[in-house]
Motif scaffolding. Structure first.
Motif, mmCIF file in Angstrom:
data_model
loop_
_atom_site.group_PDB
_atom_site.id
_atom_site.type_symbol
_atom_site.label_atom_id
_atom_site.label_comp_id
_atom_site.label_asym_id
_atom_site.label_seq_id
_atom_site.Cartn_x
_atom_site.Cartn_y
_atom_site.Cartn_z
ATOM 1 N N GLU A 79 0.819 -1.218 0.000
ATOM 2 C CA GLU A 79 0.000 0.000 0.000
ATOM 3 C C GLU A 79 0.850 1.265 0.000
ATOM 4 N N HIS A 80 2.067 1.167 0.513
ATOM 5 C CA HIS A 80 2.949 2.333 0.495
ATOM 6 C C HIS A 80 3.245 2.770 -0.929
ATOM 7 N N GLY A 81 3.388 1.782 -1.831
ATOM 8 C CA GLY A 81 3.466 2.076 -3.257
ATOM 9 C C GLY A 81 4.830 2.425 -3.812
ATOM 10 N N VAL A 82 5.847 2.487 -2.968
ATOM 11 C CA VAL A 82 7.208 2.778 -3.435
ATOM 12 C C VAL A 82 8.116 1.665 -2.936
ATOM 13 N N PHE A 83 8.892 1.089 -3.841
ATOM 14 C CA PHE A 83 9.682 -0.096 -3.507
ATOM 15 C C PHE A 83 11.143 0.116 -3.904
ATOM 16 N N GLY A 84 11.731 1.143 -3.346
ATOM 17 C CA GLY A 84 13.116 1.459 -3.667
ATOM 18 C C GLY A 84 14.098 0.632 -2.862
ATOM 19 N N TYR A 85 15.362 1.039 -2.902
ATOM 20 C CA TYR A 85 16.395 0.329 -2.153
ATOM 21 C C TYR A 85 16.050 0.324 -0.665
ATOM 22 N N THR A 86 16.335 -0.806 -0.025
ATOM 23 C CA THR A 86 15.841 -1.037 1.324
ATOM 24 C C THR A 86 16.939 -0.917 2.366
ATOM 25 N N GLN A 87 16.666 -0.144 3.402
ATOM 26 C CA GLN A 87 17.517 -0.106 4.582
ATOM 27 C C GLN A 87 16.912 -1.036 5.622
ATOM 28 N N VAL A 88 17.673 -1.990 6.078
ATOM 29 C CA VAL A 88 17.164 -2.950 7.053
ATOM 30 C C VAL A 88 17.070 -2.263 8.414
ATOM 31 N N PRO A 89 15.861 -2.229 9.006
ATOM 32 C CA PRO A 89 15.663 -1.449 10.232
ATOM 33 C C PRO A 89 16.049 -2.214 11.495
ATOM 34 N N ASP A 90 16.086 -1.476 12.602
ATOM 35 C CA ASP A 90 16.353 -2.101 13.894
ATOM 36 C C ASP A 90 15.346 -3.210 14.187
ATOM 37 N N ALA A 91 14.087 -3.007 13.760
ATOM 38 C CA ALA A 91 13.036 -3.986 14.053
ATOM 39 C C ALA A 91 13.347 -5.354 13.468
ATOM 40 N N TYR A 92 14.069 -5.386 12.364
ATOM 41 C CA TYR A 92 14.448 -6.662 11.740
ATOM 42 C C TYR A 92 15.394 -7.432 12.670
ATOM 43 N N TYR A 93 16.462 -6.768 13.106
ATOM 44 C CA TYR A 93 17.430 -7.430 13.979
ATOM 45 C C TYR A 93 16.775 -7.845 15.295
ATOM 46 N N GLU A 94 15.935 -6.971 15.838
ATOM 47 C CA GLU A 94 15.262 -7.274 17.097
ATOM 48 C C GLU A 94 14.370 -8.503 16.972
ATOM 49 N N ALA A 95 13.691 -8.641 15.828
ATOM 50 C CA ALA A 95 12.813 -9.794 15.617
ATOM 51 C C ALA A 95 13.610 -11.091 15.566
ATOM 52 N N VAL A 96 14.732 -11.080 14.848
ATOM 53 C CA VAL A 96 15.562 -12.283 14.738
ATOM 54 C C VAL A 96 16.149 -12.655 16.100
ATOM 55 N N VAL A 97 16.707 -11.679 16.785
ATOM 56 C CA VAL A 97 17.323 -11.925 18.093
ATOM 57 C C VAL A 97 16.289 -12.459 19.081
ATOM 58 N N SER A 98 15.113 -11.834 19.116
ATOM 59 C CA SER A 98 14.070 -12.247 20.047
ATOM 60 C C SER A 98 13.596 -13.670 19.765
ATOM 61 N N TRP A 99 13.421 -13.996 18.487
ATOM 62 C CA TRP A 99 12.929 -15.327 18.113
ATOM 63 C C TRP A 99 13.864 -16.431 18.603
ATOM 64 N N PHE A 100 15.139 -16.306 18.303
ATOM 65 C CA PHE A 100 16.076 -17.378 18.662
ATOM 66 C C PHE A 100 16.312 -17.437 20.172
ATOM 67 N N GLN A 101 16.181 -16.320 20.850
ATOM 68 C CA GLN A 101 16.325 -16.328 22.307
ATOM 69 C C GLN A 101 15.159 -17.051 22.964
ATOM 70 N N ARG A 102 13.925 -16.675 22.601
ATOM 71 C CA ARG A 102 12.784 -17.233 23.318
ATOM 72 C C ARG A 102 12.420 -18.635 22.838
ATOM 73 N N ARG A 103 12.669 -18.958 21.568
ATOM 74 C CA ARG A 103 12.259 -20.262 21.043
ATOM 75 C C ARG A 103 13.352 -21.319 21.188
ATOM 76 N N HIS A 104 14.597 -20.908 21.098
ATOM 77 C CA HIS A 104 15.691 -21.885 21.085
ATOM 78 C C HIS A 104 16.763 -21.641 22.150
ATOM 79 N N GLY A 105 16.584 -20.613 22.954
ATOM 80 C CA GLY A 105 17.526 -20.362 24.027
ATOM 81 C C GLY A 105 18.906 -19.948 23.559
ATOM 82 N N TRP A 106 18.980 -19.394 22.350
ATOM 83 C CA TRP A 106 20.265 -18.957 21.789
ATOM 84 C C TRP A 106 20.272 -17.437 21.720
ATOM 85 N N ARG A 107 21.195 -16.820 22.422
ATOM 86 C CA ARG A 107 21.292 -15.363 22.425
ATOM 87 C C ARG A 107 22.242 -14.915 21.320
ATOM 88 N N ILE A 108 21.686 -14.261 20.327
ATOM 89 C CA ILE A 108 22.456 -13.707 19.221
ATOM 90 C C ILE A 108 22.631 -12.212 19.462
#
Length: 386
Positions: free
Chosen positions: A52-81
């Motif tokens: 819906e945003h309608g613009v699909f230019g070059y992407t900067q990976v946000p803090d939320a991406y890293y936070e999601a990955v780190v949180s997932w592996f910590q809570r689901r697999h007990g691995w702190r990245i």
């Protein structure tokens, strides 16, 4: 929230590799490793919002991406990245290729534990390295590591890397902490780095547990590079995003340079949005998926036992890829695959794709589909067709 995995999805004509390849035009495709299920609704919602945003230019990976990955592996697999350990790229195969390029020189050797995912072979060849096989031992419908052979192969000073598949495709193993620690001890003694491909890590059958290689011990963390992605588990392979994880700054710097040499340093906005949604909102979906896949596995086992008793189903601990032993049928893997396509109208993978010697006598079957489709395919994969 409940997801109905029984709902069929018509993928023909959508440009997908699995259904629109020439071989699958009039067959049921049970080959390439993606799933015939709609993705979890939060992923669809996140992608709608991004569209819906309608613009699909070059992407900067946000803090939320890293936070999601780190949180997932910590809570689901007990691995702190730690965030700084992570590099992103467009897929696990490009990640593997970049890692090999970064940590080897032309002529160096890389160990594979065969039978194993076919793209590993090409990644080694494409980086001008030599393949060394540490063939897994098949017995009692499962696989074990030949540690004596691994010790011998790793002792070669030309060997620089071991590519370790966890969960293993196509053997279906989820390696134990003890097995991984022993692998790492051998590699450490011989100066061999472990590259752990863990792309199937969420696809775990009941009674089994995925343990990240790097989480086993500090020594395993220090001597390994982990490759992972939500793509297999959440059925988002076409969105092309993956992570490379290493706690060593010099190793990351070398891999980052190789990523840029291979020109796979950019990712698309949809992959980022889907990853954040998957890891933050879709744990319920993965739990339900694994239950459904296990039930599919039991359906297949029952069908084979009743209609093709000469064949044996390898024990499935992880992934949705069943490794079927057809060695007692008196037909090669390639012949069986060809015959099933021509007569049974079912497209599966020949075991020889995963190692000419180690994979002979097997075929690989993808069971990640609605049960009605699986039952139909199994009905066409009967003893008269082999």
């Amino acid at each position: 929230m409940r997801h109905d995995f029984d709902i069929p999805v018509n993928r023909r004509g959508s440009g997908c590799v699995k259904w629109d390849c020439e071989e699958a035009r009039d067959a049921i495709p049970m080959w390439v490793a993606d799933m015939d299920f709609r993705v979890a609704q939060p992923i669809i919602d996140a992608l709608h919002q991004r569209v819906e945003h309608g613009v699909f230019g070059y992407t900067q990976v946000p803090d939320a991406y890293y936070e999601a990955v780190v949180s997932w592996f910590q809570r689901r697999h007990g691995w702190r990245i730690c965030r700084e350990w992570m590099l992103y790229t467009s897929g696990v195969v490009p990640a593997l290729s970049a890692t090999i390029k970064a940590l080897t020189a032309p002529g160096d050797k890389v160990i594979l534990q065969t039978p194993v995912y076919n793209c590993f072979f090409s990644s080694i060849r494409n980086n001008d390295c030599q393949l060394v096989e540490n063939q897994l031992v098949y017995e009692d419908d499962t696989y074990h590591i030949d540690f004596d052979d691994l010790e011998q192969k790793a002792a070669d000073p030309k060997v620089k890397l071991l590519v370790f598949c966890n969960p293993h495709n196509p053997a279906g193993r989820l390696w134990t902490a003890e097995e991984m620690e022993r692998v790492n001890d051998i590699c450490l003694r011989n100066g061999v780095k472990v590259v752990a491909d863990e792309i199937h890590c969420e696809l775990v059958m009941p009674g089994h547990r995925y343990i990240p290689f790097a989480s086993v011990s500090q020594a395993c963390l220090d001597n390994s590079i982990t490759l992972n992605s939500p793509s297999k588990s959440f059925n988002t392979a076409g969105l092309q995003i993956a992570n490379i994880i290493s706690n060593d700054a010099e190793t990351r710097q070398r891999i980052d340079r190789a990523i840029n040499i291979n020109e796979v340093c950019d990712v698309n906005p949809f992959g980022v949005a889907a990853t954040i949604a998957a890891y933050n909102q879709c744990e319920y979906w993965i739990d339900q998926l694994c239950t459904y896949l296990y039930e599919n596995y039991l359906v297949l086992k029952d069908h084979i036992a009743r209609h093709l008793p000469q064949a044996r189903v390898t024990r499935l601990e992880g992934t949705y890829l069943v490794w079927l032993d057809i060695s007692a049928l008196g037909i090669t893997s390639d012949e069986a695959t060809r015959h099933l396509l021509e007569k049974g109208k079912v497209l599966v993978n020949s075991g020889t794709m995963y190692g000419e010697k180690a994979g002979e006598g097997f075929i690989r079957i993808n069971i990640a589909c609605p049960r009605q489709q699986l039952v139909q395919a199994l009905g066409q994969l009967i003893i008269n067709n082999l």
